[in-house]
Design a protein around this motif. Structure first.
Motif, short mmCIF file in Angstrom:
data_model
loop_
_atom_site.label_atom_id
_atom_site.label_comp_id
_atom_site.label_asym_id
_atom_site.label_seq_id
_atom_site.Cartn_x
_atom_site.Cartn_y
_atom_site.Cartn_z
N VAL A 246 20.97 -21.47 5.85
CA VAL A 246 19.52 -21.57 6.00
C VAL A 246 19.17 -21.91 7.44
CG1 VAL A 246 17.50 -22.98 5.40
CG2 VAL A 246 19.01 -22.14 3.60
N LYS A 247 19.88 -22.87 8.04
CA LYS A 247 19.59 -23.26 9.42
C LYS A 247 19.84 -22.10 10.37
CE LYS A 247 20.26 -28.27 9.08
NZ LYS A 247 21.01 -29.44 9.57
N LEU A 250 16.90 -19.83 10.03
CA LEU A 250 15.64 -20.43 10.44
C LEU A 250 15.36 -20.27 11.93
CD1 LEU A 250 15.24 -23.84 8.56
CD2 LEU A 250 13.56 -22.01 8.72
N LEU A 254 11.57 -19.04 13.83
CA LEU A 254 10.59 -20.07 14.12
C LEU A 254 9.51 -19.66 15.10
CD1 LEU A 254 12.80 -23.30 14.39
CD2 LEU A 254 10.92 -22.91 12.79
N THR A 258 5.74 -20.95 11.25
CA THR A 258 6.56 -21.78 10.38
C THR A 258 7.04 -20.91 9.23
OG1 THR A 258 5.26 -23.77 10.90
CG2 THR A 258 6.60 -23.82 8.89
N VAL A 264 12.88 -17.08 4.25
CA VAL A 264 14.30 -17.38 4.48
C VAL A 264 15.15 -16.89 3.32
CG1 VAL A 264 15.99 -19.21 4.85
CG2 VAL A 264 13.77 -19.31 6.00
N TYR A 286 14.23 -27.75 1.41
CA TYR A 286 13.92 -26.80 2.47
C TYR A 286 13.11 -27.44 3.59
CZ TYR A 286 11.95 -22.85 4.98
OH TYR A 286 11.56 -21.98 5.98
N LEU A 290 14.05 -27.56 7.59
CA LEU A 290 13.15 -27.06 8.61
C LEU A 290 12.91 -28.11 9.68
CD1 LEU A 290 11.11 -24.95 9.71
CD2 LEU A 290 9.42 -25.90 8.13
N THR A 293 16.14 -28.72 11.74
CA THR A 293 16.41 -27.61 12.67
C THR A 293 15.49 -27.70 13.88
OG1 THR A 293 17.06 -26.18 10.83
CG2 THR A 293 16.48 -25.09 12.90
#
Length: 350
Positions: A246-247, A250, A254, A258, A264, A286, A290, A293
């Motif tokens: 996920v990171k 992300l 970005l 957002t 994602v 999540y 966010l 990150t």
């Protein structure tokens, strides 16, 4: 399980020390020694001799900027392109040299780029239909990262010239940053039109170049090298759990926004509820990922770059500078300006 990718890598990305050797050769080509800069930036021989060692991209960019100041050549990135050899891309470069065609060789350098670099904006990509190789660099652009684009696109061009024996290998070059008054130099070096201020960084191959057979094409060795590349890639990604994945998705999403959980999830090929469930199984939410990150990226951008805070706020997807300042104070108990000043003082004091 191996340590997670995001926990052991700088937020903005990192790059193999093999590329430091390219920079050293480029500086030597200009008539200088890079050793004083290696000493200044704590680049030891032990580090240079470790084939899997990496340095952060911001450190690489500062070193490159210092090398440009040393040589007085604003186009040192193109010199790095001239000095780039397939082996400088590590195992991926060796596989590329033995590929069936020139375009397949270049595609494999991009496909296995994670073996020698990681960029927070995303990974290089090769479009087979248009024969276009695309590269993502940290932005907004400034004197610290122009040369990175030049050296990558130049290195890809040099690879094509080396394996085909042809000089005119490209149809067009696209560069995101604006023309700095060097367009004539660039068009002469690349041998084709160069468009500055473009929407991407890319090189497009000539149709008649793509199918040419590299001088060192060898089917059996190619299969063996590709298998080794796949093994290394699986080893790297094998340590990524759903939080790391996920990171990784992300960061490039970005800029100016957002990204939602749904966005994602789609990037990962999952349904929103499936992603939520998998994150919950790891004790994660999540919105926290966010925030984490953004925090990691914010620390690197404030500490490692000279970007103004409005630019950083946009890169991290905040609605504006006030929202970014508020988040920064929540994270560190101080403003980004105070943190940057504090870090600068620590650097001065050694």
């Amino acid at each position: 399980m191996a340590p997670s990718a995001t926990s052991k890598h700088p937020a903005l990305g990192d790059i193999s020390v093999l590329f430091l050797d390219v920079m050293a050769r480029a500086v030597a080509r200009e008539g200088y020694s890079i050793q004083p800069l290696f000493d200044q930036f704590s680049i030891s021989q032990t580090l240079l001799n470790a084939p899997e060692a990496r340095i952060s991209i911001p450190r690489f960019m500062r070193l490159g900027s210092a090398a440009i100041s040393l040589t007085g050549n604003p186009n040192l990135g193109l010199t790095m392109g001239t000095e780039t050899r397939p082996v400088d891309a590590g195992l991926a470069g060796l596989a590329a040299m033995t590929a069936p065609t020139a375009s397949q060789g270049l595609e494999q350098i991009l496909t296995y780029s994670l073996l020698n670099s990681r960029n927070s904006r995303g990974h290089p990509h090769f479009d087979r239909d248009s024969l276009t190789a695309r590269f993502y660099s940290i932005r907004p652009y400034n004197r610290y990262n122009y040369f990175v684009v030049d050296s990558v696109l130049g290195g890809w061009t040099r690879f094509l010239r080396r394996v085909t024996g042809e000089q005119a290998v490209l149809r067009k070059v696209m560069i995101e940053y604006p023309d700095l008054g060097q367009s004539e130099v660039f068009e002469q070096w690349f041998g084709c039109p160069v468009v500055f201020g473009a929407e991407e960084n890319s090189v497009q191959l000539h149709r008649d170049i793509a199918p040419l057979i590299p001088a060192q094409a060898q089917p059996a060795m190619h299969r063996a090298l590709v298998q080794q590349c796949n093994t290394q890639l699986e080893r790297i990604r094998g340590g990524w759990n759903i939080i790391d994945q996920v990171k990784e998705k992300l960061t490039p999403l970005l800029q100016g926004q957002t990204p939602s959980l749904e966005t994602v999830a789609a990037e990962l090929g999952l349904g929103p509820w499936t992603l939520q469930r998998q994150l919950a199984a790891h004790g994660a939410r999540y919105k926290d990922l966010l925030d984490d990150t953004r925090k990691a990226l914010a620390l690197d951008y404030v500490k490692e770059t000279n970007l103004n805070f409005a630019e950083i706020a946009w890169i991290l997807g905040f609605s504006g500078s006030p929202a970014f300042y508020k988040a920064y104070r929540r994270w560190l108990g101080m403003s980004p300006g105070d943190y940057r000043a504090q870090y600068a003082v620590r650097n001065v004091n050694g």
